[in-house]
Write a protein that holds these residues in place. Structure first.
Motif, short mmCIF file in Angstrom:
data_model
loop_
_atom_site.label_atom_id
_atom_site.label_comp_id
_atom_site.label_asym_id
_atom_site.label_seq_id
_atom_site.Cartn_x
_atom_site.Cartn_y
_atom_site.Cartn_z
N SER A 172 -2.59 4.55 7.73
CA SER A 172 -1.67 3.60 7.20
C SER A 172 -2.41 2.55 6.63
N TYR A 173 -1.95 1.72 5.56
CA TYR A 173 -2.60 0.65 4.98
C TYR A 173 -2.50 -0.49 5.93
N VAL A 174 -3.54 -1.31 6.17
CA VAL A 174 -3.65 -2.52 7.07
C VAL A 174 -3.97 -3.74 6.42
N LEU A 175 -3.24 -4.83 6.61
CA LEU A 175 -3.61 -6.08 6.10
C LEU A 175 -3.79 -7.10 7.15
N THR A 176 -4.97 -7.74 7.17
CA THR A 176 -5.50 -8.49 7.95
C THR A 176 -5.53 -9.88 7.81
N GLN A 177 -4.74 -10.97 8.58
CA GLN A 177 -4.91 -12.35 8.31
C GLN A 177 -5.44 -12.95 9.50
N TYR A 212 2.45 -17.76 7.68
CA TYR A 212 2.53 -17.22 6.43
C TYR A 212 2.02 -15.59 6.44
N TYR A 213 2.89 -15.01 5.60
CA TYR A 213 2.84 -13.47 5.74
C TYR A 213 2.32 -12.89 4.32
N CYS A 214 1.38 -12.03 4.30
CA CYS A 214 1.20 -11.37 2.98
C CYS A 214 1.93 -9.91 3.13
N GLN A 215 2.17 -9.28 1.80
CA GLN A 215 2.85 -8.15 1.85
C GLN A 215 2.77 -7.45 0.68
N VAL A 216 2.40 -6.16 0.82
CA VAL A 216 2.30 -5.16 -0.20
C VAL A 216 2.85 -3.84 -0.26
N TRP A 217 3.06 -3.13 -1.30
CA TRP A 217 3.75 -1.80 -1.13
C TRP A 217 2.58 -0.75 -1.11
N ASP A 218 2.53 0.04 -0.23
CA ASP A 218 1.50 1.01 -0.15
C ASP A 218 2.07 2.36 -0.79
N SER A 219 1.50 2.83 -1.88
CA SER A 219 2.08 3.94 -2.54
C SER A 219 1.60 5.32 -2.07
N SER A 220 0.45 5.10 -1.11
CA SER A 220 0.20 6.40 -0.65
C SER A 220 0.94 6.96 0.70
N SER A 221 1.73 5.99 1.31
CA SER A 221 2.60 6.25 2.42
C SER A 221 4.07 5.72 2.08
N ASP A 222 4.33 5.33 0.69
CA ASP A 222 5.68 4.88 0.53
C ASP A 222 6.16 3.91 1.31
N HIS A 223 5.19 2.83 2.01
CA HIS A 223 5.93 2.06 3.22
C HIS A 223 5.55 0.78 2.29
N PHE A 224 6.38 -0.32 2.93
CA PHE A 224 6.02 -1.85 2.64
C PHE A 224 5.29 -2.13 3.92
N VAL A 225 4.12 -2.90 3.82
CA VAL A 225 3.25 -3.29 4.55
C VAL A 225 3.13 -4.87 4.77
N PHE A 226 3.16 -5.47 6.06
CA PHE A 226 3.11 -7.03 5.85
C PHE A 226 1.88 -7.33 6.65
N GLY A 227 1.11 -8.46 6.42
CA GLY A 227 -0.01 -8.71 7.13
C GLY A 227 0.36 -9.37 8.61
N THR A 228 -0.71 -9.61 9.26
CA THR A 228 -0.34 -9.80 10.68
C THR A 228 0.14 -11.42 10.88
N GLU A 265 8.09 -6.63 10.43
CA GLU A 265 7.72 -5.30 10.10
C GLU A 265 8.88 -4.72 9.40
N TRP A 266 8.41 -4.12 8.57
CA TRP A 266 9.44 -3.46 7.51
C TRP A 266 10.02 -2.47 8.05
N VAL A 267 11.28 -1.87 8.12
CA VAL A 267 12.00 -0.86 8.72
C VAL A 267 12.50 0.01 7.82
N ALA A 268 13.27 -0.32 6.92
CA ALA A 268 13.84 0.67 5.77
C ALA A 268 14.21 0.17 4.47
N LEU A 269 14.19 0.95 3.57
CA LEU A 269 14.71 0.66 2.17
C LEU A 269 15.52 1.62 1.58
#
Lengths: 122, 108
Positions: B1-6, B85-101, A46-50
């Motif tokens: 928020s953006y969701v990544l499903t694995q 193994y985890y995927c990850q993206v940047w979600d520009s709509s929320s300015d959050h980093f998101v990891f897959g499950t 889980e990403w926390v902060a940047l």
């Protein structure tokens, strides 16, 4: 080589505060964005902060916004995470991670520390 | 928020090909990154920007992205590839980093 070493973890009671540190070496600290990423026991990442390279831009996960504060001291090559109003669900291994870019957005993590364990329990 | 499903798990015999999927709304328009995490260790970047590999990562690791699914492909799987193994993206709509499950890859 790039090294990130977290410290400051421990067992704390709900509602209290804790500060994590991440000492960096092996690269020009002030040129890179830096993150905190956590992993609850047996769970996913889980990403926390940047924080951007100069501390001018900061972003937080919704789960910690208003309670946690990320900061950096470029003169000491150290990243911090001030955690307030801690909850049991904040229990996790907290990783410090380097971003490949200075601003840190639209990006990813190329180096990780080994983590600092935070346990919130009464 | 953006969701990544694995998928929770993928099993593969040594020498065969493992494919780990990462589902997200219109994910083809995002840069997807992949991390490998072995028990008791920190994550390691294995693929970035959909298809690129960091230095030191074997060519057996590759990525693709189309429609609503990104895929990490591990060719000629070895016992040492067993990991989460985890995927990850940047979600520009929320300015959050998101990891897959996360997906546990088991080598039979």
């Amino acid at each position: 080589q790039v090294q990130l070493v977290e410290s400051g973890g421990g067992v704390v009671q709900p509602g209290t505060s804790l500060r994590l540190s991440c000492a960096a070496s092996g690269f020009t600290f002030s040129r890179f964005g830096l993150h905190w990423v956590r992993q609850a026991p047996g769970k996913g990442l889980e990403w926390v902060a940047l924080t951007s390279y100069d501390g001018g831009n900061k972003y937080y996960a919704d789960s910690v916004k208003g309670r946690f504060s990320i900061s950096r001291d470029n003169s000491k090559d150290t990243l911090y995470l001030e955690m307030n109003s801690l909850r049991p669900e904040d229990t996790a291994l907290y990783y410090c991670a380097r971003d490949v870019r200075a601003l840190g957005t639209y990006s990813y993590f190329d180096h990780w520390g080994q983590g600092a364990l935070v346990t919130v329990s009464s | 928020s953006y969701v990544l499903t694995q998928p929770p798990s993928v099993s593969v015999a040594p020498g065969q090909t493992a494919r780990v999927t990462c589902g997200g709304d219109n994910i083809e328009y995002k840069s997807v990154h992949w991390y490998q995490q072995k028990p008791g260790q920190a994550p390691v970047l294995v693929v970035h920007d959909v298809t690129d590999r960091p230095s030191g990562i074997p060519e057996r690791f590759s990525g693709s992205n189309s429609g609503n699914t990104a895929t990490l492909t591990i060719s000629r799987v070895e016992a040492g590839d067993e990991a989460e193994y985890y995927c990850q993206v940047w979600d520009s709509s929320s300015d959050h980093f998101v990891f897959g499950t996360g997906t546990k890859v088991t080598v039979l």
